[in-house]
Design an enzyme around this catalytic site. Structure first.
Site, mmCIF file in Angstrom:
data_model
loop_
_atom_site.group_PDB
_atom_site.id
_atom_site.type_symbol
_atom_site.label_atom_id
_atom_site.label_comp_id
_atom_site.label_asym_id
_atom_site.label_seq_id
_atom_site.Cartn_x
_atom_site.Cartn_y
_atom_site.Cartn_z
ATOM 1 N N LYS A 1 0.851 -1.077 0.171
ATOM 2 C CA LYS A 1 0.228 -0.596 0.054
ATOM 3 C C LYS A 1 1.104 1.450 0.020
ATOM 4 C CE LYS A 1 -3.280 2.663 2.130
ATOM 5 N NZ LYS A 1 -4.268 2.519 3.866
ATOM 6 N N LYS B 1 -2.354 -1.676 -4.264
ATOM 7 C CA LYS B 1 -2.571 -0.427 -4.533
ATOM 8 C C LYS B 1 -1.943 0.904 -4.588
ATOM 9 C CE LYS B 1 -5.429 1.745 -0.796
ATOM 10 N NZ LYS B 1 -6.393 2.189 0.415
HETATM 11 C C1 PBG Z 1 -7.107 3.845 5.432
HETATM 12 C C2 PBG Z 1 -7.641 3.181 3.621
HETATM 13 C C3 PBG Z 1 -7.404 4.415 2.835
HETATM 14 C C4 PBG Z 1 -7.584 3.688 2.103
HETATM 15 C C5 PBG Z 1 -8.520 3.124 2.032
HETATM 16 N N1 PBG Z 1 -7.961 1.962 2.658
HETATM 17 C C6 PBG Z 1 -6.542 5.613 3.110
HETATM 18 C C7 PBG Z 1 -5.567 5.872 3.509
HETATM 19 O O1 PBG Z 1 -4.906 5.468 3.355
HETATM 20 O O2 PBG Z 1 -5.045 7.390 3.895
HETATM 21 C C8 PBG Z 1 -8.098 4.440 0.220
HETATM 22 C C9 PBG Z 1 -9.095 3.897 -0.637
HETATM 23 C C10 PBG Z 1 -9.395 4.394 -1.374
HETATM 24 O O3 PBG Z 1 -8.659 5.713 -2.388
HETATM 25 O O4 PBG Z 1 -10.106 4.543 -2.925
HETATM 26 N N2 PBG Z 1 -5.983 3.737 5.943
#
Ligand code: PBG
Length: 328
Positions: free
Chosen positions: A200, A253
Site C-alpha cells: 500500500k 494499492k
Molecule cells: C485506510 C484506507 C485508505 C484507503 C483504504 N483504506 C486511505 C488512506 O490510507 O489514507 C484508500 C482507498 C481509496 O482511496 O479508495 N487506511
C-alpha cells in the site's frame, strides 16, 4: 513464417473470433465494491462530492445496496465505517456495536452469500486521523507500531464475530498479519480469511477517499508507514512477508499507477492477488467523462481489464456495480 503468411489481423476480423482468442477475462465475479457506511447522518444516502455515483450509506441503505450488488453478480463488498464519535485510540473500530459490525450483520441478514470484507484500520476512528496509536518520539509524535497491533487485531476479531468473511488490514504496521492470524485463531475464527493490503503506497490518489471517510491525518502524512511507490523490490518483500505471516490474499494499492507491481507480486507469491482501483483513479475517470473527454464505460472496462491482465485475481473498484451492469 512472416508476412504475408502470418497475418495477426485474421483473428481480429469479427467479435466471435476476438472473443475466442481473448487472453484476459473480466467478469462481475472478479469485482469487489467498496461501501462507506456511516452512523453520522440521518439520510439513507449522502453523496460524496469527488466520487459521483458513490454515496455514504446508512446501515439499512448498505443492506439494500448489498442486495442490488448481489443481483448484478458482484461476489463481495469491502466495508469502511464512519463512526458517530472519534477518540485518540480509535475505539469505535473494535466496538461490537460499531458501524462496520452493525453493517456486517445487516448485510449478512439481507444476503448471507455475499462476501463481507471488513477493512481493518484506525484512521476513520481516531481523532488525529492516523492509522495507529500515537506516541511521543524524538522529533514529535509518531505512530507506535507494536502498540497498534493489539488494537488492529481486536478490531479484526470483533468484525469476524459480527460475520465478516474476510478482514483486510490497511494500516501498514509491520507484523499485523501474523498478530491478527494468531488472535483470530485463538478466538476460534480459523475460517476468517485475511486480505492483506501488502503493498500500500503513500499515494496522492487517496484524496477523495479521505473526504468520503473523513480520515485525513490532522497533521503530517502517512509516509512513515505506507510504502514509497518508487520501490518495487520492497513491495515484493512486503507481500512475501504477509504470505509468511498467514495472509490468504495479498493486495497492491493503488492499481493503475502500479500495474508492474501487481505483476511482480503475482509472479513472486503465486497467491491470489487483489488490486485496489482507488478513489482518485475513479474520480479522474469520472471527471474526464463528465467533461466529455472520454467515454466512461469504454475507459473503465479497459482499465479494469488492464488490472486483471497485470495479474490481479480480484479487482476492488468503485466501478464494480456499473461494470457488472455493462458486462451483462
Ligand atoms: C485506510 C484506507 C485508505 C484507503 C483504504 N483504506 C486511505 C488512506 O490510507 O489514507 C484508500 C482507498 C481509496 O482511496 O479508495 N487506511
Amino acid at each position: 513464417m512472416a508476412f504475408p503468411q502470418t497475418r495477426l489481423r485474421r483473428l481480429r476480423r469479427t467479435g466471435a473470433l476476438r472473443d475466442l482468442v481473448r487472453e484476459t477475462e473480466l467478469a462481475p465475479h472478479h469485482l469487489v465494491q467498496p461501501l462507506f457506511v456511516a452512523l453520522t447522518q440521518d439520510a439513507p444516502r449522502e453523496p460524496i462530492a469527488a466520487m459521483p455515483g458513490v454515496d455514504r450509506l446508512s446501515i439499512s441503505a448498505a443492506a439494500e445496496e448489498a442486495r442490488a450488488l448481489q443481483e448484478r453478480g458482484i461476489p463481495g463488498v469491502l466495508l469502511f465505517g464512519l463512526p458517530a464519535d472519534k477518540d485518540e485510540e480509535g475505539s469505535g473500530a473494535w466496538d461490537d456495536e460499531g458501524v462496520v459490525q452493525l453493517a456486517t450483520r445487516a448485510i449478512k441478514d439481507a444476503c448471507p452469500d455475499l462476501l463481507v470484507i471488513a477493512d481493518v484500520c484506525l484512521c476513520e476512528y481516531t481523532s488525529h486521523g492516523h492509522c495507529g496509536l500515537l506516541r511521543e518520539g524524538a522529533n514529535g509524535l509518531v505512530v507506535d507500531n507494536d502498540a497498534t497491533l493489539e488494537l488492529l487485531s481486536r478490531t479484526a476479531v470483533s468484525q469476524a464475530i459480527a460475520g465478516a468473511d474476510m478482514v483486510a488490514p490497511s494500516d501498514m504496521m509491520d507484523g499485523r498479519v501474523g498478530h491478527m492470524r494468531s488472535e483470530l485463531d485463538d478466538h476460534g475464527l480459523t475460517d476468517t480469511a485475511i486480505v492483506a493490503y501488502s503493498a500500500k503506497m503513500a499515494s496522492a490518489f487517496y484524496g477523495p477517499f479521505r473526504e468520503a471517510a473523513d480520515s485525513a491525518p490532522a497533521f503530517g502524512d502517512r509516509r512513515s508507514y505506507q510504502m514509497d511507490g518508487a520501490n518495487p523490490d520492497e513491495a515484493v518483500r512486503e507481500a512475501l512477508l504477509d504470505r509468511d505471516e498467514g495472509a490468504d490474499v495479498v493486495m497492491v494499492k493503488p492499481a493503475l499507477p502500479y500495474l508492474d507491481i501487481v505483476r511482480r507480486v503475482k509472479d513472486a507469491t503465486r497467491m491470489p492477488v487483489a488490486a485496489y482501483n482507488v478513489s482518485g483513479e475513479y474520480a479522474m475517470l469520472k471527471a474526464a467523462a463528465a467533461a466529455g473527454y472520454l467515454d466512461e464505460r469504454a475507459a473503465a472496462l479497459e482499465a479494469l481489464t488492464a488490472i486483471r491482465r497485470a495479474g490481479a485475481d480480484i479487482v476492488i473498484t468503485y466501478h464494480a456495480k456499473d461494470a457488472a451492469g455493462w458486462l451483462r
